[in-house]
Write a protein that holds these residues in place. Sequence first.
Motif, mmCIF file in Angstrom:
data_model
loop_
_atom_site.group_PDB
_atom_site.id
_atom_site.type_symbol
_atom_site.label_atom_id
_atom_site.label_comp_id
_atom_site.label_asym_id
_atom_site.label_seq_id
_atom_site.Cartn_x
_atom_site.Cartn_y
_atom_site.Cartn_z
ATOM 1 N N ALA A 86 -129.427 -62.351 -22.839
ATOM 2 C CA ALA A 86 -129.776 -61.412 -21.764
ATOM 3 C C ALA A 86 -129.822 -59.971 -22.261
ATOM 4 O O ALA A 86 -129.118 -59.581 -23.200
ATOM 5 C CB ALA A 86 -128.769 -61.531 -20.626
ATOM 6 N N VAL A 87 -130.669 -59.175 -21.607
ATOM 7 C CA VAL A 87 -130.765 -57.746 -21.910
ATOM 8 C C VAL A 87 -129.457 -57.046 -21.588
ATOM 9 O O VAL A 87 -128.976 -56.197 -22.341
ATOM 10 C CB VAL A 87 -131.933 -57.112 -21.114
ATOM 11 N N MET A 88 -128.861 -57.413 -20.440
ATOM 12 C CA MET A 88 -127.576 -56.837 -20.029
ATOM 13 C C MET A 88 -126.587 -57.981 -19.796
ATOM 14 O O MET A 88 -126.589 -58.621 -18.735
ATOM 15 C CB MET A 88 -127.745 -56.007 -18.749
ATOM 16 N N PRO A 89 -125.757 -58.294 -20.803
ATOM 17 C CA PRO A 89 -124.807 -59.422 -20.676
ATOM 18 C C PRO A 89 -123.905 -59.314 -19.454
ATOM 19 O O PRO A 89 -123.512 -60.338 -18.876
ATOM 20 C CB PRO A 89 -124.005 -59.345 -21.978
ATOM 21 N N ALA A 90 -123.573 -58.102 -19.035
ATOM 22 C CA ALA A 90 -122.679 -57.943 -17.879
ATOM 23 C C ALA A 90 -123.289 -58.545 -16.619
ATOM 24 O O ALA A 90 -122.563 -59.029 -15.733
ATOM 25 C CB ALA A 90 -122.368 -56.459 -17.664
ATOM 26 N N LEU A 91 -124.631 -58.524 -16.527
ATOM 27 C CA LEU A 91 -125.275 -59.105 -15.356
ATOM 28 C C LEU A 91 -125.114 -60.616 -15.315
ATOM 29 O O LEU A 91 -125.065 -61.214 -14.239
ATOM 30 C CB LEU A 91 -126.765 -58.738 -15.334
ATOM 31 N N ILE A 92 -125.031 -61.261 -16.495
ATOM 32 C CA ILE A 92 -124.792 -62.710 -16.519
ATOM 33 C C ILE A 92 -123.396 -63.016 -15.988
ATOM 34 O O ILE A 92 -123.193 -63.957 -15.210
ATOM 35 C CB ILE A 92 -124.964 -63.258 -17.949
ATOM 36 N N ALA A 93 -122.425 -62.215 -16.398
ATOM 37 C CA ALA A 93 -121.068 -62.403 -15.861
ATOM 38 C C ALA A 93 -121.065 -62.215 -14.346
ATOM 39 O O ALA A 93 -120.428 -62.989 -13.604
ATOM 40 C CB ALA A 93 -120.114 -61.407 -16.521
ATOM 41 N N ALA A 94 -121.776 -61.177 -13.881
ATOM 42 C CA ALA A 94 -121.877 -60.968 -12.429
ATOM 43 C C ALA A 94 -122.559 -62.149 -11.764
ATOM 44 O O ALA A 94 -122.197 -62.553 -10.650
ATOM 45 C CB ALA A 94 -122.641 -59.675 -12.141
ATOM 46 N N GLY A 95 -123.561 -62.727 -12.455
ATOM 47 C CA GLY A 95 -124.249 -63.898 -11.902
ATOM 48 C C GLY A 95 -123.339 -65.091 -11.781
ATOM 49 O O GLY A 95 -123.402 -65.845 -10.803
ATOM 50 N N VAL A 96 -122.471 -65.293 -12.779
ATOM 51 C CA VAL A 96 -121.502 -66.400 -12.715
ATOM 52 C C VAL A 96 -120.569 -66.205 -11.526
ATOM 53 O O VAL A 96 -120.322 -67.130 -10.746
ATOM 54 C CB VAL A 96 -120.693 -66.476 -14.029
ATOM 55 N N PHE A 97 -120.044 -64.965 -11.389
ATOM 56 C CA PHE A 97 -119.164 -64.685 -10.255
ATOM 57 C C PHE A 97 -119.893 -64.901 -8.931
ATOM 58 O O PHE A 97 -119.364 -65.507 -7.987
ATOM 59 C CB PHE A 97 -118.642 -63.245 -10.340
ATOM 60 N N ALA A 98 -121.118 -64.405 -8.856
ATOM 61 C CA ALA A 98 -121.877 -64.490 -7.605
ATOM 62 C C ALA A 98 -122.210 -65.929 -7.253
ATOM 63 O O ALA A 98 -122.104 -66.340 -6.089
ATOM 64 C CB ALA A 98 -123.168 -63.669 -7.723
ATOM 65 N N ALA A 99 -122.612 -66.716 -8.254
ATOM 66 C CA ALA A 99 -123.000 -68.107 -7.989
ATOM 67 C C ALA A 99 -121.818 -68.923 -7.471
ATOM 68 O O ALA A 99 -121.956 -69.712 -6.524
ATOM 69 C CB ALA A 99 -123.575 -68.733 -9.256
ATOM 70 N N THR A 100 -120.659 -68.732 -8.112
ATOM 71 C CA THR A 100 -119.499 -69.517 -7.684
ATOM 72 C C THR A 100 -119.002 -69.072 -6.312
ATOM 73 O O THR A 100 -118.659 -69.904 -5.462
ATOM 74 C CB THR A 100 -118.364 -69.402 -8.719
ATOM 75 N N ILE A 101 -118.965 -67.754 -6.066
ATOM 76 C CA ILE A 101 -118.517 -67.266 -4.763
ATOM 77 C C ILE A 101 -119.515 -67.669 -3.675
ATOM 78 O O ILE A 101 -119.128 -68.043 -2.551
ATOM 79 C CB ILE A 101 -118.342 -65.738 -4.789
ATOM 80 N N SER A 102 -120.806 -67.599 -3.982
ATOM 81 C CA SER A 102 -121.822 -68.013 -3.010
ATOM 82 C C SER A 102 -121.642 -69.467 -2.612
ATOM 83 O O SER A 102 -121.696 -69.823 -1.432
ATOM 84 C CB SER A 102 -123.220 -67.798 -3.598
ATOM 85 N N SER A 103 -121.407 -70.327 -3.623
ATOM 86 C CA SER A 103 -121.201 -71.749 -3.335
ATOM 87 C C SER A 103 -119.916 -71.971 -2.549
ATOM 88 O O SER A 103 -119.864 -72.829 -1.648
ATOM 89 C CB SER A 103 -121.178 -72.545 -4.643
ATOM 90 N N ALA A 104 -118.878 -71.226 -2.885
ATOM 91 C CA ALA A 104 -117.612 -71.360 -2.147
ATOM 92 C C ALA A 104 -117.799 -70.954 -0.688
ATOM 93 O O ALA A 104 -117.309 -71.628 0.226
ATOM 94 C CB ALA A 104 -116.531 -70.508 -2.810
ATOM 95 N N LEU A 105 -118.501 -69.840 -0.459
ATOM 96 C CA LEU A 105 -118.757 -69.405 0.919
ATOM 97 C C LEU A 105 -119.604 -70.427 1.666
ATOM 98 O O LEU A 105 -119.352 -70.724 2.841
ATOM 99 C CB LEU A 105 -119.467 -68.052 0.906
ATOM 100 N N GLY A 106 -120.634 -70.978 0.982
ATOM 101 C CA GLY A 106 -121.485 -71.974 1.629
ATOM 102 C C GLY A 106 -120.708 -73.203 2.043
ATOM 103 O O GLY A 106 -120.898 -73.737 3.144
ATOM 104 N N SER A 107 -119.827 -73.669 1.172
ATOM 105 C CA SER A 107 -119.011 -74.843 1.503
ATOM 106 C C SER A 107 -117.998 -74.526 2.592
ATOM 107 O O SER A 107 -117.732 -75.354 3.475
ATOM 108 C CB SER A 107 -118.292 -75.355 0.248
ATOM 109 N N MET A 108 -117.416 -73.314 2.545
ATOM 110 C CA MET A 108 -116.447 -72.916 3.567
ATOM 111 C C MET A 108 -117.121 -72.752 4.929
ATOM 112 O O MET A 108 -116.480 -72.916 5.977
ATOM 113 C CB MET A 108 -115.748 -71.621 3.165
ATOM 114 N N MET A 109 -118.406 -72.438 4.956
ATOM 115 C CA MET A 109 -119.131 -72.368 6.222
ATOM 116 C C MET A 109 -119.576 -73.747 6.688
ATOM 117 O O MET A 109 -119.545 -74.063 7.881
ATOM 118 C CB MET A 109 -120.364 -71.465 6.074
ATOM 119 N N GLY A 110 -120.032 -74.603 5.755
ATOM 120 C CA GLY A 110 -120.594 -75.890 6.128
ATOM 121 C C GLY A 110 -119.560 -76.921 6.539
ATOM 122 O O GLY A 110 -119.732 -77.633 7.532
ATOM 123 N N ALA A 111 -118.460 -77.014 5.780
ATOM 124 C CA ALA A 111 -117.439 -78.040 6.049
ATOM 125 C C ALA A 111 -116.863 -77.951 7.465
ATOM 126 O O ALA A 111 -116.763 -78.973 8.161
ATOM 127 C CB ALA A 111 -116.336 -77.947 5.003
#
Length: 700
Positions: free
Chosen positions: A238-263
Amino acid sequence: MFLRFGFVVGQAGIIGTMAIVLFSNAITLLTTLSLSAIATNTKVEGGGAYFLISRSLGAEFGGAIGLVFFAAQALSVAMYVIGFTEALVGYLPDGTSPTLVASLTNIAVFGCVAIGAAWTMKLQFLILAAVLFALFSFYAGAWTQFDAGIFLQNTGSGFSGGESFWTVFALFFPAVTGIMAGANMSGDLRNPARSIPLGTLAAVFVTGLIYISEAILIGGCRDRETLITNNLVLSDIAVMPALIAAGVFAATISSALGSMMGAPRILQSLARDRLFRWLQPLGIGSGANSEPRRAIFVTFLISQAGILLADLNTIAPLITMAFLVTYGLLNLATFYESITKNPSYRPRFKFCHWTTSLAGAIGCGIVMLLIDWQWAFVAISLFAALHWYLSKIDLSADFGNVTSGLLFERTRKNLLKLEGELYHPKNWRPFVLALSGTGFSRPHLVVFGHWLTSRTGILTLGQVIQGELDDRHRRRISQERMLHAMIGEHGLNAFPAVVVASDYVTGVEALVQCQGLGRLRPNAVLLGCPLSVDRMKIFGGLLRNLRGLSRSAVVLRRTDEPADDWKPPSGTVDVWWRGRANGELMVLLAHLLLQNEDWRGRELRLLRVVDNEAGIDEVRNHLNGLLKAARIPGVTKVVVSKDPELAIQTTSRNAAMVFLGMQPPNIGDEEAFFYRTEKLAGGLSRVVFVQSAGGMRLES
């Protein structure tokens, strides 16, 4: 995608990875087709996959899968929170407790969702933006670093460390199991029948393109050993490695929120259906939007238990299996709906066939075995135990299912099961008793009854022999044999019924009351229309008695003499609407008629007469709404006329069949009733008068 996809490409190669992605997405695509069909075949409420499966396969399947899927979604919160924590701990001071970080994260996720779905969805847009920036950062770096020589070296597979195509496939497949995220929010969607198919299909295609493009670019940027050993290879590219780390955080939190809303919404819907008494308090909603805050708290407790008691490797296999069982049952529900040819199965989504549903169900089963046959056995055994428990208790859930459609065509044992099934309008089928006369003396009634019932119902050909049983016994046996022979000769799916009675009306009433077994009894009597006043006096009393016996009357008036009774005439099928009393049955019968192969290509028209132009738009919108809600294709027309009889005869003069409603005459009004029906039918060659006893709903 951010931490393990490089390993997949390094092991399977670019071509192998593309095969893995396409195979995985094929299974989710087939499941999405089934999901879309069911979602557009019923009014979708809260509960997502649980609601859709329960309304198709019944309370036992729905209740079992509801609990399993809820538990999987609740534990998914723990899985995603643990994944987020593992990524975050690397940026925190040494000695930081991962359990403490995961617990605080879980509390934060719980707090966001407890505030409300609307606020959480707004937060999801910000998280999505972070994921998109991470992807753009990767694509920009990969575009400048792409090397054709490295790409060619990574084209083929290079399995090492005991890995194979199927072990790598098992590693990747959980990445595509999030297709239910939108469906789980079904109760919060403005138009779920539109949003679920559109959103889920778009998600499948978009993520498929992202995975395939990533496989190509990763394989052209780094050598195989680097891909296998470096989990942060996307950050390096990646051009900006920090954005990949942010993407990892965002993807996992997004999935956690989605499951916490759906369940919680699955649990709330399950509780409101009262399948488990101990769950009923969790069905209570809070606020104007009926937020499932009690269920959210239970979900939080389960996810927190998962964080404290398990790790990622322990939770992930069971969650994946629960998802696959759910997807398999969704496909199975659509498959059963299709092959039983239930008249209520009329999805507006037309890109699903029973073959695709069966393929999706089989694919889910194969993938479960390939990933881990032991966990597959555990998941299926858990589901089977819940289903067995629910089948043993007395469920009071009042929603239809395809079980009745299956029992309809089976043997005595299944008929006894059908007797205990709860009746629902979606399971209405035409069981027609046609008064065919001696030796098919009224062939037009036989043919019309066959057209109505050949695909979805039952046809009984009834005959009344007037006289005393002692004198007519042999003749009754002879006529029944003759009917059997003629049924076989014409290839009809029909049953003969011959009765001896003192007069015609008594015989018809005896047939209506005695035919059938248990719930499987005639619900419509098909009769010829009397063409004289004297016969109408007898006929009027019969119509009144049929209404008293809660049987619909379908009266066919035909004045033409076609060369071939089995060849339908050309033209439209016109239904003249005057209200739901008879109208629902008329529309449904017209729809069933057009489902017959011989009638394909003809158009259904729903018409109504108004006496002035002021009400045209309102009536047209009402008629269009009826067809849309019924999921029946057709056109509508509003005719302005002060003379309804003339309007009907003028508008429908070229129709192949015309459906008109009727009510039985009062005692003494038979003569006026005769002239009124004659005036309505006029010179029309084929008119069907319908007197409905109810039992069906167009929206079912």
